[in-house]
Structures are given as C-alpha cells and as structure tokens.
Design an enzyme around this catalytic site. Structure first.
Site, PDB file in Angstrom:
ATOM      1  N   ARG A  33      14.154  76.898  72.722  1.00 24.24           N
ATOM      2  CA  ARG A  33      14.372  75.752  73.659  1.00 24.24           C
ATOM      3  C   ARG A  33      13.520  76.525  74.859  1.00 24.24           C
ATOM      4  NH1 ARG A  33      15.882  73.250  69.885  1.00 24.24           N
ATOM      5  NH2 ARG A  33      17.956  73.334  69.035  1.00 24.24           N
ATOM      6  N   GLU A 178      31.797  72.054  60.134  1.00 24.09           N
ATOM      7  CA  GLU A 178      30.640  71.271  60.412  1.00 24.09           C
ATOM      8  C   GLU A 178      29.879  71.184  59.170  1.00 24.09           C
ATOM      9  OE1 GLU A 178      28.143  72.868  63.382  1.00 24.09           O
ATOM     10  OE2 GLU A 178      27.036  71.011  63.583  1.00 24.09           O
ATOM     11  N   LYS A 220      33.499  68.755  62.696  1.00 23.65           N
ATOM     12  CA  LYS A 220      32.289  68.261  63.419  1.00 23.65           C
ATOM     13  C   LYS A 220      31.167  67.749  62.762  1.00 23.65           C
ATOM     14  CE  LYS A 220      28.981  70.645  66.339  1.00 23.65           C
ATOM     15  NZ  LYS A 220      28.860  71.601  67.487  1.00 23.65           N
ATOM     16  N   SER A 262      25.275  66.509  67.972  1.00 22.91           N
ATOM     17  CA  SER A 262      24.181  65.389  68.607  1.00 22.91           C
ATOM     18  C   SER A 262      23.054  65.323  67.602  1.00 22.91           C
ATOM     19  CB  SER A 262      23.703  65.573  69.798  1.00 22.91           C
ATOM     20  OG  SER A 262      23.083  67.061  70.024  1.00 22.91           O
ATOM     21  N   GLY A 263      22.280  66.354  66.647  1.00 24.66           N
ATOM     22  CA  GLY A 263      21.694  66.471  65.775  1.00 24.66           C
ATOM     23  C   GLY A 263      20.190  66.048  65.769  1.00 24.66           C
ATOM     24  N   GLY A 264      19.746  65.836  67.266  1.00 25.74           N
ATOM     25  CA  GLY A 264      18.577  65.432  67.468  1.00 25.74           C
ATOM     26  C   GLY A 264      18.463  64.001  68.060  1.00 25.74           C
ATOM     27  N   ARG A 293      22.098  70.014  72.029  1.00 25.60           N
ATOM     28  CA  ARG A 293      20.927  69.486  72.696  1.00 25.60           C
ATOM     29  C   ARG A 293      21.383  68.314  73.616  1.00 25.60           C
ATOM     30  NH1 ARG A 293      17.648  69.199  67.065  1.00 25.60           N
ATOM     31  NH2 ARG A 293      19.931  69.533  66.425  1.00 25.60           N
TER      32      ARG A 293
HETATM   33  P1  13P Z   1      23.380  69.661  68.503  1.00 25.93           P
HETATM   34  O1  13P Z   1      24.487  68.743  69.136  1.00 25.93           O
HETATM   35  O2  13P Z   1      22.032  69.953  69.477  1.00 25.93           O
HETATM   36  O3  13P Z   1      23.048  68.891  66.936  1.00 25.93           O
HETATM   37  O4  13P Z   1      24.394  70.799  68.293  1.00 25.93           O
HETATM   38  C1  13P Z   1      25.349  71.092  67.891  1.00 25.93           C
HETATM   39  C2  13P Z   1      25.753  72.257  66.855  1.00 25.93           C
HETATM   40  O5  13P Z   1      26.382  72.999  67.474  1.00 25.93           O
HETATM   41  C3  13P Z   1      24.893  72.343  65.832  1.00 25.93           C
HETATM   42  O6  13P Z   1      25.712  73.324  64.953  1.00 25.93           O
END
Ligand code: 13P
Length: 341
Positions: A33, A178, A220, A262-264, A293
């Site tokens: 990042r 998650e 999550k 959010s995953g991208g 992100r």
């Molecule tokens: P993102 O929202 O960037 O996907 O990250 C969340 C997260 O904690 C992934 O483990």
C-alpha cells in the site's frame, strides 16, 4: 467464558451507524500500500500513518465501533508516548487484533491455501487481552477457479476458523470469523453465490462441532459479487439481493452481526452495496462494514506520507467512514460523494 459479556462486545461491534476499521495489514501488505503512494514502509511511517487514522476524532467516535490491529501496531505508542490502543479506547472504539499468521500452500491441493497460526494461540490471546484487545480476526482464503475450491480446502479452513473461534471465546475475546471467497477471478455472481454458500455452511457446521457460541462471534463474509475479471458485472441491486438471500440461507439468527470485507471493490461500490442491502430491509442481524481498502485507499492517497497532509488524510478517512455509516442505515446517496469531491 462469560457469554453475556462476549455478546455485549459483539453487539457493540455491529451497532447501527458504526462499523469496523480493518487496519491490520501485515508488514508485507502495508508495504504494498505504501509503495503505491511512494512512502517507505518503516516502523515509524507505519506508526505515523495509523496514528493519523486513530486520531481522526470525528470518524473514530461517530462511525467506527472497533479497529483491527496487526501485532506490531498493538504494541506501538503514538509520537507523544500514548499507546495506540489507548487512542482507540479514548475515542470510544474497541481494539481488536488479527491473530492468524497468514496462509500456506495446502498439500495435495494445487493453488489452494490454508490459514495458519493455531500453535501457541491460547498464550498469545492472553497477552492481547491484557493489552486491551476485546475481539480478534482470523481470515481464511478460498479462491474460485477451474476445479477449485476443493472440498479439502473448504473443510480445513473451516476447521481452523472454528478452532480459532473456540480458543478466542475461552480467552474472553470475540472472534471475527472471516471465510473470504476471493473476487479475483472471471467467475460470475452465481458461481460466487454457490461457492460462498458451501463455505458458509461448512464454517457453521464446524463452529457447531467445536461448540462455539454463535451469540459471542461476528461473521465477516464477502458479498455475493461478480469476479473482477468477469465480463458480466452484476448490478448494485443484484449484489444486494443475492447477498441478503445467501446470508439468510446460511447464517443463523443467533449470530449478533455481520461485518463485510471489501475485498477489492471500489470505495463507492462497497458503500453502495451495503446501502442497498439496508434498503431491502427485514434483516435478521445488523449488517455493517469491516473494510480495509475501501476505508483506507482515499486517506492513504491524501496523506502520501507528508506531515502537512495529515488533516487532509483525516478528512478523507472521515468522509469514507461517514458514507459507510450512512449505508448501515440505508441513507447513503451517490450525490453525497460528489459534494465531497
Ligand atoms: P479489505 O476490506 O481490504 O478486503 O480488508 C478487510 C480485511 O480485513 C481482510 O481480511
């Protein structure tokens, strides 16, 4: 284990109007990042950046319920010597900690991964609790591709998630469970729906087998969404409808809340999807964000490592946090984004 207290923390993490800041990038990920904004990744710059976020008093007190930290960060202090954990607590948010130790290749399953970090986890959890962590995170990664995911990958990852969750609850720490199905491929939304439903079903089966109290955890998940490389991109309305349908079919109502990764997704996409789910309404659990992100891309860019940009970075973070807060009530509007820009 005191389940009533675990439940109280879990409910506070997903309270309407607030969501979780996932600031738990590993040293390798935060370097990526920082590379993108031309900032050298050192212990000090990582501290300065996260201190900027945690001192964003409006965002932290009004829109953020909890912060997921990385091991390095939980032991760090702000420039003036205040532990970063204290900054989070002073803002009224709950400190949390990523406790998985990343992924390794899964034997006999080419291209697939298993999350590791169970060894000595009980001892580590004790130290994190003493430092102030009241919840934790473990991320399993499931990829979609030709012939994958295998049943093996789904099973071993669900097993590890449940082992982790059970250990957290004994340590009086709320586990964020998650199981992330990646959106990197060229698959369509229906394939994501089908794989995510298999993953969630297996995960809850393992949680039951290992006697995890559903009332003392937060899920999550990813949304049901098209792969990034798919030619066929589902609309906001379709993502919202299918995600709600998927979660209703797989997630027991005893779970205190769900906080998406959010995953991208684009910043605005992640907000619009969450907002559209709330406009459908009639949800059995609070639904909120636990974005990395989608909350941080804008402040990272605005900050770019310069002390004179701290206020701009904090404004960008506060804006995204506020937009997502509105989305947790179905009150977000695209015009609000343009006004801020
Ligand atoms: P993102 O929202 O960037 O996907 O990250 C969340 C997260 O904690 C992934 O483990």
């Amino acid at each position: 284990m005191n389940l009533a207290d675990l439940n109280k923390v879990a409910l506070a993490m997903v309270v309407p109007g607030k969501g979780i800041l996932a600031a738990d990038e590993s040293t390798g990920t935060i370097k990526k990042r920082f590379d993108a904004i031309n900032v050298a990744s050192t212990e000090e710059t990582r501290r300065d950046y996260r201190e900027m976020l945690f001192r964003s008093s409006e965002a932290m007190s009004k829109y953020i319920s909890g912060v997921i930290l990385y091991d390095e960060t939980i032991w760090q202090a702000a420039k003036d010597g205040t532990p970063l954990v204290k900054l989070i607590e002073q803002a009224g948010a709950i400190p949390g900690i990523k406790v998985d130790e990343g992924t390794q290749s899964l034997p006999q399953c080419p291209g697939e991964l298993v999350t590791v970090g169970l060894d000595k986890l009980a001892e580590r959890l004790k130290k994190y609790y003493e430092r102030g962590a009241r919840f934790a995170k473990w991320r399993a990664v499931i990829d979609i591709g030709s012939g994958i995911p295998s049943m093996t990958a789904i099973h071993v990852n669900a097993h590890a998630l449940a082992r982790y969750a059970a250990l957290c609850q004994v340590a009086q720490i709320v586990p964020i469970v998650e199981p992330e199905v990646l959106m990197d491929g060229d698959h369509d939304i229906d394939r994501c729906f089908e794989v995510t439903s298999r993953v969630l079903n297996k995960t809850f089966q393992e949680l039951r087998v290992q006697r995890v109290a559903l009332e003392g955890m937060v899920l999550k998940p990813n949304m049901a969404i098209s792969g990034k490389k798919s030619a066929n991109q589902a609309s906001v309305a379709e993502v919202a409808e299918k995600t709600v349908r998927l979660l209703k079919a797989c997630v027991p109502a005893a779970v205190p809340g769900i906080a998406f990764l959010s995953g991208g997704q684009s910043d605005e996409g992640a907000t619009a999807h969450l907002d559209a789910m709330h406009r459908i309404g009639g949800l059995p659990w609070p639904l909120t964000f636990s974005y990395g992100r989608a909350l941080q891309a804008a402040p990272q860019k605005a900050w770019s490592g310069r002390p004179e940009n701290i206020a701009a970075g904090q404004r960008a973070f506060t804006h995204r946090a506020r937009m997502n807060s509105l989305a947790t009530r179905g009150e977000w509007k695209a015009e609000l984004e343009q006004k801020a820009a």
